[in-house]
Design an enzyme around this catalytic site. Structure first.
Site, PDB file in Angstrom:
ATOM      1  CE  LYS A 192      -3.775  -2.065   2.708  1.00  8.71           C
ATOM      2  NZ  LYS A 192      -4.917  -1.790   1.814  1.00  8.71           N
ATOM      3  NE  ARG A 203     -10.957  -9.808  -2.275  1.00 13.01           N
ATOM      4  CZ  ARG A 203     -11.268  -8.822  -3.116  1.00 13.01           C
ATOM      5  NH1 ARG A 203     -11.588  -9.100  -4.379  1.00 13.01           N
ATOM      6  NH2 ARG A 203     -11.277  -7.567  -2.705  1.00 13.01           N
TER       7      ARG A 203
END
Length: 505
Positions: free
Chosen positions: A280, A354
């Site tokens: 990030k 996920r």
């Protein structure tokens, strides 16, 4: 803060009550609540309204000291907006104003005599809970990591909420549930606000164990070897880059009937999300400690229902790890096999939530659940879609899932912890196609929160399921930075209603 329920009768009226502070409501048209009318025998309140010293607008206030004919040392006039029925937003504004004022007043105790039963489209339970949560929210402090603690607030310590004698039993139950809910929210906030070098997967596991001891929950914590034996290849792929040991936490509150199918809550527990190899940007990366707020909300909900001793079977599942870059970290392009046997091409290692949730959702099948609800700070796309007001709610579109979605949204409305239902359709599944595996872990920028939910949906086809994306609601940034405790109110309210009314509630 100590809360209690108080009733008045012919011998003990608001005028006669001896307290440091009496709180009553007034309105914009110079009207007064029933308790205010009783206190106004000698005209002190009506005089203040006529003089314009208080407008009656929601959140306005005026403090009267030593008013003639009133035993209370102080009377606080609290503006509730337009005349009855009170608009819910106005009541909430008034409750928040009151909560901010109480620590700065000289009284040690107070009576709150507001018309709880007069809020439009809400019941007195909602109004009472709104008062308690507002006061507990203002009272919340997180200074555990400071060498010098924040000064303890002064002001009101004992709060008695006045209700009609006929409603006292129900009010006491609601009050107990509201305090338990506030305690659960505080735990969720604490876990979210702790730094990631403290709140590791092991810390979450130990928190679950402590809750187990305090409330009689069954707790099981699986380590890496046990996850390998279960073939949780998707979850384990996220753990490859970190030295912190991953934990798979199962917590059980079996308060219902022996053969009653449980509700299963699955919480994403990424205790720090660097993005992995798909790292990030540095700005606000510290806020990625909040990527375990799904896990924190499950533990907070268990804290609440444990204190309530809720008559319902509820199981929590928390897959927890860090997502870190290193020489051993999973790479974009790697293909892994999930516990379900389905293969996944990892195109972006920052779409890791996920990957841990899909194995947890497969694991949930063994409990033959009534319903499974997963809670995750899953996608920035959900913030783009819904901002910071509503959590995203995703389910399939059929009768059973519509009923679950309706029940969750109703619980959100009742608890002021709202969610908005988003679509799941086969057309979105097309974006997850992979040339090399059964699916890719991302579907590209368009409809990012929906394709993330579609990914999870592939692992939930053997039971009724809902996904809540709380990326926009679990914490605040900026000057007010901190965990919010959401969606503990929604989840707890949903479970309370299920225990009372059954699965369709």
């Amino acid at each position: 803060m100590d809360f209690s329920i108080k009733t008045f009768d012919a011998r003990t009226t608001p005028t006669q009550a001896k307290t440091g502070l009496m709180i009553v409501g007034v309105f914009e048209n110079r009207g007064m609540s029933p308790a205010a009318t009783e206190l106004d025998a000698q005209g002190a309140i009506s005089a203040a309204l006529k003089s314009g010293d208080i407008s009656g607008k929601a959140g306005s206030s005026l403090l009267l000291r030593r008013a003639d004919g009133i035993n209370a040392e102080r009377v606080l006039l609290l503006g509730l907006g337009k005349e009855q029925p009170i608009v819910p937003k106005d009541f909430t504004t008034a409750a928040q104003t009151l909560a901010r004022m109480l620590p700065s007043l000289g009284a040690n105790d107070c009576f709150i005599a507001l018309p709880l039963e007069s809020v439009r489209d809400r019941d007195s339970e909602w109004a009472l809970r709104t008062l308690v949560l507002a006061m507990r929210d203002v009272a919340y402090r997180f200074d555990a990591m400071k060498s010098k603690k924040d000064p303890a607030p002064n002001g009101v310590k004992k709060v008695a909420i006045v209700v009609d004698s006929a409603a006292s039993s129900a009010a006491r139950e609601t009050l107990a549930q509201s305090v338990a809910l506030a305690n659960g929210m505080d735990l969720t906030k604490d876990l979210g606000n702790l730094p990631p070098n403290i709140c590791t997967p092991t810390y979450l596991a130990n928190t679950a164990k402590k809750l187990g001891k305090d409330f009689g929950f069954g707790v099981e914590v699986l380590d890496r070897k046990q996850m390998e034996a279960l073939k949780m290849g998707s979850f384990l792929s996220v753990t490859n880059g970190t030295i912190e040991p991953p934990k798979f936490i199962v917590i059980k509150h079996m308060g219902g009937r022996a053969k009653e199918a449980p509700t299963v809550l699955v919480g994403k527990g990424i205790t720090f999300d660097s993005g992995g190899i798909s790292i990030k940007p540095g700005a606000a990366m510290d806020e990625m400690k909040y990527d375990m707020c799904g896990a924190a909300s499950v533990l907070g909900t268990f804290r609440a229902i444990g204190e309530m001793n809720l008559k319902l079977n509820v199981i929590g599942i928390i897959p927890s790890t860090e997502n870190m870059p290193s020489g051993s970290a999973t790479r974009p392009g790697d293909i892994v096999t999930s516990m379900s046997g389905q293969t996944i091409e990892i195109l972006n290692t920052d779409a890791e939530g996920r990957l841990i949730l899909c194995d947890a959702l497969t694991y949930a099948e063994r409990f033959k659940p009534e319903a499974v609800i997963d809670i995750a700070t899953l996608t920035g796309a959900c913030i783009t879609a819904l901002g910071h007001h509503n959590s995203g709610l995703f389910t399939r579109h059929d009768a059973a899932h519509d009923a679950l979605a309706d029940a969750l949204m109703a619980a959100g409305k009742a608890s002021d912890d709202t969610a908005w239902r988003m679509p799941i359709e086969d057309s979105y599944q097309e974006q997850l196609k992979s040339n090399f595996a059964d699916m890719a872990n991302i579907g590209g920028p368009p409809a990012g929160s929906i394709t993330a939910a579609c990914f999870l949906e592939r692992y939930t086809r053997n039971y009724t399921w809902a996904h809540m994306d709380i990326a926009g609601t679990a914490w605040k940034s900026g000057a007010a930075k901190g965990a919010t405790g959401r969606p503990v109110p929604l989840l707890t309210t949903y479970l309370i209603r299920r225990a009372k009314n059954g699965p369709a509630s």
